[in-house]
Design a protein around this motif. Sequence first.
Motif, PDB file in Angstrom:
ATOM      1  N   LEU A  26      -4.909  38.493 114.170  1.00  0.00           N
ATOM      2  CA  LEU A  26      -4.019  38.336 115.317  1.00  0.00           C
ATOM      3  C   LEU A  26      -4.048  39.552 116.244  1.00  0.00           C
ATOM      4  N   SER A  27      -3.987  40.748 115.689  1.00  0.00           N
ATOM      5  CA  SER A  27      -3.940  41.932 116.552  1.00  0.00           C
ATOM      6  C   SER A  27      -5.238  42.081 117.350  1.00  0.00           C
ATOM      7  N   SER A  28      -6.370  41.806 116.711  1.00  0.00           N
ATOM      8  CA  SER A  28      -7.650  41.882 117.429  1.00  0.00           C
ATOM      9  C   SER A  28      -7.729  40.814 118.500  1.00  0.00           C
ATOM     10  N   ALA A  29      -7.250  39.617 118.179  1.00  0.00           N
ATOM     11  CA  ALA A  29      -7.281  38.523 119.151  1.00  0.00           C
ATOM     12  C   ALA A  29      -6.424  38.862 120.367  1.00  0.00           C
ATOM     13  N   ARG A  30      -5.242  39.431 120.131  1.00  0.00           N
ATOM     14  CA  ARG A  30      -4.373  39.813 121.249  1.00  0.00           C
ATOM     15  C   ARG A  30      -5.031  40.903 122.098  1.00  0.00           C
ATOM     16  N   GLN A  31      -5.690  41.830 121.438  1.00  0.00           N
ATOM     17  CA  GLN A  31      -6.393  42.894 122.167  1.00  0.00           C
ATOM     18  C   GLN A  31      -7.435  42.288 123.105  1.00  0.00           C
TER      19      GLN A  31
END
Length: 730
Positions: A380-385
């Motif tokens: 999730l954090s990578s996708a949001r980035q």
Amino acid sequence: MKHKIWADRSQFDSDPEQVRKILCCPHMGIVPMQEYIEEIERVSGEDFGALRLFMQNALITQGRSDHLAARRLIAEFFAERAISNWKPTFEAAIAEVLDGLEASEAPDLMTDFASPLFAKIISRMVGFSDDDIAKLFRAIDVVQRFTEPMLSFRELRNLNSSIQYLDSVLSEKKRAQSEGPEDLFAYLHRKSGAMPNGMDLGFFAIAITASVNTPVQTVGYILYGLLMDQADAWKNAAEPAWIESNMERLLGLWSPTLMLMRVAEKDVELGGCKYAEGDIRVLDMPAANAKLMAVPEGQARQATLSFGAGAHKCPGEVMSRLLLSLVLPAIARRFPKMVLHKDKARFRASAMVQMPVSLPCELHGRTERVNARLVDVKDLSSARQIVMDNDTFMPPAMEQHLRALAENSGRDLSTAILIARNAMFFMSGRRHTRAREIVAGCLGGNRLPAWQPMVDQQVAAALNGLEAAHQPDLIRDFASPLFRSTAQPILGADVADAASFDTLAPILQDVLEPWLPIRELTRLQGIFDELLGLMRVPDRGQNQKSTSVFTAFMDAEDEDFSVDDIKALVLVLYGASFNLSHTLGNVLHWLLIQPADVRAHYSDPAWIARHYEQLISLCASPKYIYRMVRSPTEIEGIPLSVGETTRLCLSSINREVKAGHLAFGHGLHHCVGSGLTRMLLRSAVPALFTRYPDLSLRPQAHKYFDMSQTVAMAELPCLLNDAQTSGNPR
């Protein structure tokens, strides 16, 4: 009799107390099967000798005295104290099969886990030769179906040959007893003096094997239920104490047994109901279990009827409970990020049982490189980035790609280029910003309420169509017509031939997949040409209270959007809007497989409004978001070069979130139809359950489309009310 009689559950017994009385009554016996097989042999000339001998030795088809003697004979072997001695064997098999699951190139929880686990355990417990575990399991799987009604002649032949195979691998066992507990075959040899006259030791062992096949069905079905639920359910499953305290709930919700049958052997009265000799009662086990579980919060749940009751209660209950208490925490701890590919799951449902046969899954949820040009992002954090960084990442440069392809191939791809140029998920820059502004003027949060009366009217019309359907289906008769009747006027998709347009329009969804091969592009381009030819510029007087997207673009008179551009843009928006229907269908399926005591909330618009973000995160239909790399960077240690593509895998990314999910994308490319999706859910779901509070699904009759970019149901057959169902929650 016709197979369709099993779909009408209105005459089935579902009151748990009455079901228990029927199961425990000594005068309510098993429907006779021996004479049935003998008559088929007489008429056909076929030899079903192995099947006949098997039935003579099967607990479920034995006469009362033989059955009682046989149960006493095996009681010691299946007692809790004896089964506990098998715990090390179970744990070793679980560890071995978990390793096999992890090593699989395309992991499947049935073919790579539940089935081989059961085969390994049962081969050791019963004493089968285990030279071919897969073949052994297939044979056991066939044999356990012998109680199902109305088997075809081909199925009876398969039964007979599978019994013969199991007899051969049991009889071939010449090796010395393995270390550990005594297996069933050896146990029966030791106890053979107590066997009833006429019973065959080997066929009795095979029949017991078939009767304790419940674990593989139950393990698979509970895994499906946990992975279809919110991420917290899978986290909880890693704790043995949680499994123990929730065992009855899990067994009640995800029991594979659909029905049992009993016949009155004499006139008898139970619970005030009189049954004449020969009367057959069909017992709706999911409905009975649902009522047992629907107790006020704080009160203890009664034991489920998942293993039956009375003289014919499943002898493998203790074994199943022990196996579940070991299996579920072990697999949830080993793979905490596991995600089910729910649209690829396959079930077998007969009158008697429902069970998964294929549960493809993603084990680790790790971001990984797929090939030299593609990286799958699952965090999730990578996708949001990625979706927030428009300097480093951009949508796939589809128009540029198609122009280069046309130049290099010499093909005319002008229509495909027109579509790509006007697909908002491929746009960037000023043109994209302007398109979003115009669309927001129709679908923005402050503009959508103007469409509410029309949406409510179309929801009512769709409900009327559902009620009029001969065999109601929540996709064909509700979600799909509701989508068409709302999306077309809102977008301004005015067409010359509605029937032809509706037939061709679903193919628009294929445009969501980038980098299609040129043959597929050529095919799609021909369909786009047909669809564009059917579209008309809408009469501006049609929408007096609300302005459609098409009309808004015409009114804007922006030089970047010609009439052909507007037609293409609206056409692509309509194709993308199929996700409205797909998400609604996925939500309805998810709601209808939840516990019966939750259903009371479904008719409450306020409850739906509070929970629709959670529902969307679990059930939204898009599988992926694509972004291309503008400048060199890295994600989770994976270097990315300019021109490479990141594919954001939403099933993993959205698994652990409720609010803040990426089902609609984010930022500049946040889905312009997200508000409409929410409005449709808030309107359609409460209206449906207000109209049909007893709505339920036909057991495992749902089907998904085979789509690479979308989780989309093709069929969701349902039972509308108590005239059709006795309360089956699934």
